[in-house]
Design an enzyme around this catalytic site. Structure first.
Site, PDB file in Angstrom:
ATOM      1  N   HIS A   1      72.859 -72.690   6.802  1.00  0.00           N
ATOM      2  CA  HIS A   1      73.742 -73.866   6.840  1.00  0.00           C
ATOM      3  C   HIS A   1      74.717 -73.852   8.013  1.00  0.00           C
ATOM      4  CE1 HIS A   1      73.343 -73.788   2.164  1.00  0.00           C
ATOM      5  NE2 HIS A   1      72.239 -74.214   2.751  1.00  0.00           N
TER       6      HIS A   1
ATOM      7  N   LYS B   1      83.296 -69.031  10.210  1.00  0.00           N
ATOM      8  CA  LYS B   1      83.357 -68.422   8.877  1.00  0.00           C
ATOM      9  C   LYS B   1      83.600 -66.924   9.003  1.00  0.00           C
ATOM     10  CE  LYS B   1      79.923 -71.779   7.438  1.00  0.00           C
ATOM     11  NZ  LYS B   1      78.465 -71.981   7.279  1.00  0.00           N
TER      12      LYS B   1
ATOM     13  N   TYR C   1      84.675 -66.239   1.540  1.00  0.00           N
ATOM     14  CA  TYR C   1      84.816 -66.446   2.969  1.00  0.00           C
ATOM     15  C   TYR C   1      85.865 -67.489   3.323  1.00  0.00           C
ATOM     16  CZ  TYR C   1      81.159 -70.014   1.959  1.00  0.00           C
ATOM     17  OH  TYR C   1      80.406 -71.038   1.430  1.00  0.00           O
TER      18      TYR C   1
ATOM     19  N   ASP D   1      67.843 -76.511   0.061  1.00  0.00           N
ATOM     20  CA  ASP D   1      67.521 -75.481   1.064  1.00  0.00           C
ATOM     21  C   ASP D   1      66.024 -75.297   1.255  1.00  0.00           C
ATOM     22  OD1 ASP D   1      70.371 -73.253   0.440  1.00  0.00           O
ATOM     23  OD2 ASP D   1      70.166 -75.111   1.595  1.00  0.00           O
TER      24      ASP D   1
HETATM   25  C1  LIG Z   1      79.959 -75.484   0.831  1.00  0.00           C
HETATM   26  C2  LIG Z   1      80.710 -76.313  -0.164  1.00  0.00           C
HETATM   27  C3  LIG Z   1      80.096 -76.843  -1.279  1.00  0.00           C
HETATM   28  N1  LIG Z   1      80.817 -77.585  -2.163  1.00  0.00           N
HETATM   29  C4  LIG Z   1      80.119 -78.112  -3.346  1.00  0.00           C
HETATM   30  C5  LIG Z   1      78.991 -79.040  -3.011  1.00  0.00           C
HETATM   31  C6  LIG Z   1      77.882 -78.678  -3.941  1.00  0.00           C
HETATM   32  O1  LIG Z   1      77.823 -79.605  -5.025  1.00  0.00           O
HETATM   33  C7  LIG Z   1      78.243 -77.310  -4.494  1.00  0.00           C
HETATM   34  C8  LIG Z   1      77.289 -76.249  -4.036  1.00  0.00           C
HETATM   35  O2  LIG Z   1      77.187 -76.384  -2.629  1.00  0.00           O
HETATM   36  P1  LIG Z   1      76.022 -75.637  -1.833  1.00  0.00           P
HETATM   37  O3  LIG Z   1      74.769 -75.657  -2.648  1.00  0.00           O
HETATM   38  O4  LIG Z   1      75.996 -76.236  -0.454  1.00  0.00           O
HETATM   39  O5  LIG Z   1      76.586 -74.144  -1.789  1.00  0.00           O
HETATM   40  P2  LIG Z   1      75.947 -72.973  -0.886  1.00  0.00           P
HETATM   41  O6  LIG Z   1      74.468 -73.039  -0.930  1.00  0.00           O
HETATM   42  O7  LIG Z   1      76.632 -71.745  -1.320  1.00  0.00           O
HETATM   43  O8  LIG Z   1      76.399 -73.355   0.583  1.00  0.00           O
HETATM   44  C9  LIG Z   1      77.172 -72.471   1.367  1.00  0.00           C
HETATM   45  O9  LIG Z   1      76.344 -71.390   1.655  1.00  0.00           O
HETATM   46  C10 LIG Z   1      76.104 -71.024   2.991  1.00  0.00           C
HETATM   47  C11 LIG Z   1      75.741 -69.568   3.008  1.00  0.00           C
HETATM   48  C12 LIG Z   1      77.193 -71.334   3.938  1.00  0.00           C
HETATM   49  O10 LIG Z   1      77.378 -70.669   4.946  1.00  0.00           O
HETATM   50  C13 LIG Z   1      78.023 -72.512   3.710  1.00  0.00           C
HETATM   51  O11 LIG Z   1      79.385 -72.149   3.667  1.00  0.00           O
HETATM   52  C14 LIG Z   1      77.715 -73.290   2.509  1.00  0.00           C
HETATM   53  O12 LIG Z   1      76.781 -74.252   2.914  1.00  0.00           O
HETATM   54  O13 LIG Z   1      79.555 -77.013  -4.026  1.00  0.00           O
HETATM   55  C15 LIG Z   1      82.158 -77.849  -2.002  1.00  0.00           C
HETATM   56  O14 LIG Z   1      82.779 -78.533  -2.826  1.00  0.00           O
HETATM   57  N2  LIG Z   1      82.789 -77.344  -0.890  1.00  0.00           N
HETATM   58  C16 LIG Z   1      82.122 -76.576   0.040  1.00  0.00           C
HETATM   59  O15 LIG Z   1      82.754 -76.109   1.020  1.00  0.00           O
END
Ligand SMILES: Cc1cn([C@H]2C[C@H](O)[C@@H](COP(=O)(O)OP(=O)(O)O[C@H]3O[C@H](C)C(=O)[C@H](O)[C@H]3O)O2)c(=O)[nH]c1=O
Length: 182
Positions: A61, A71, A131, A169
């Site tokens: 991401h 980050k 992070y 993803d």
């Molecule tokens: C990233 C983020 C997500 N969200 C909410 C939106 C989604 O409904 C839920 C899960 O989000 P996501 O599936 O994108 O979470 P990760 O897969 O852990 O994403 C992160 O994982 C990779 C490793 C990264 O480097 C990024 O920081 C980030 O994209 O949290 C928020 O409310 N705020 C945020 O900053």
């Protein structure tokens, strides 16, 4: 706290000094002046935390400008293999990656400036990933590259793991089809 470089310009490894005693341990997990001396002159505006079971794979991401994020990542409990891929169009290391094991045991931190896609795979159950970000979350700015892009051939240590990848993803473009904004 020591800061060391990696083979990819901009990616840095931070190793805090741990103070163990018969109660447990103490360490300074963030120190602005030390990071600034190492070139991490960043204004962190958002902290994130995710909890993952073994096999959870998150990434790759990034966020596009004006919401591109630097980050500073670490694992509070558990273990991940963390990876950043250089997607800075004019970088001599474009498409190259650096991976590192972060754990609650090694306390290692990894600085990923804007211009990289980032992800990790979780190697232990009940892993807490924490992070600091230099910009706010902006859903409409989210970008991604396919974690298992054959051309990237990232050395994910996933043998024997039951991988869990979010639907989002599973459908990112490959690097070849990724239009980098960096
Ligand atoms: C990233 C983020 C997500 N969200 C909410 C939106 C989604 O409904 C839920 C899960 O989000 P996501 O599936 O994108 O979470 P990760 O897969 O852990 O994403 C992160 O994982 C990779 C490793 C990264 O480097 C990024 O920081 C980030 O994209 O949290 C928020 O409310 N705020 C945020 O900053």
């Amino acid at each position: 706290m020591t800061v060391t470089t990696t083979p990819i310009q901009g990616l840095l490894i931070i190793q805090p000094r741990i103070w163990p005693d018969d109660r447990g341990y103490f360490y300074e997990s963030y120190k602005k002046n030390v990071l600034a001396e190492a070139g991490i002159v960043a204004d962190f505006v958002q902290d994130n935390q995710s909890f993952s079971e073994k096999g959870a794979l998150r990434g790759l991401h990034a966020q596009a400008q004006p919401f591109a994020q630097g980050k500073l990542v670490r694992v509070i409990k558990g273990k991940v293999w963390d990876v950043a891929v250089d997607v800075r169009k004019n970088s001599p290391t474009y498409g190259q990656h650096f991976g590192i094991e972060l754990s609650g045991e090694n306390h290692t931190q990894f600085w990923i400036p804007p211009g990289f896609v980032h992800g990790f795979v979780t190697l232990e159950d009940d892993t807490i990933f924490s992070y600091k970000c230099t910009n706010y979350y902006d859903k409409s700015s989210e970008l991604g590259v396919l974690w298992n892009d054959p051309a990237l051939d990232l050395p994910w240590p996933i043998e024997g793991l039951d991988i869990k990848v979010s639907p989002k993803d599973q459908v990112h473009p490959t690097l070849a089809d990724f239009n980098s904004p960096f």
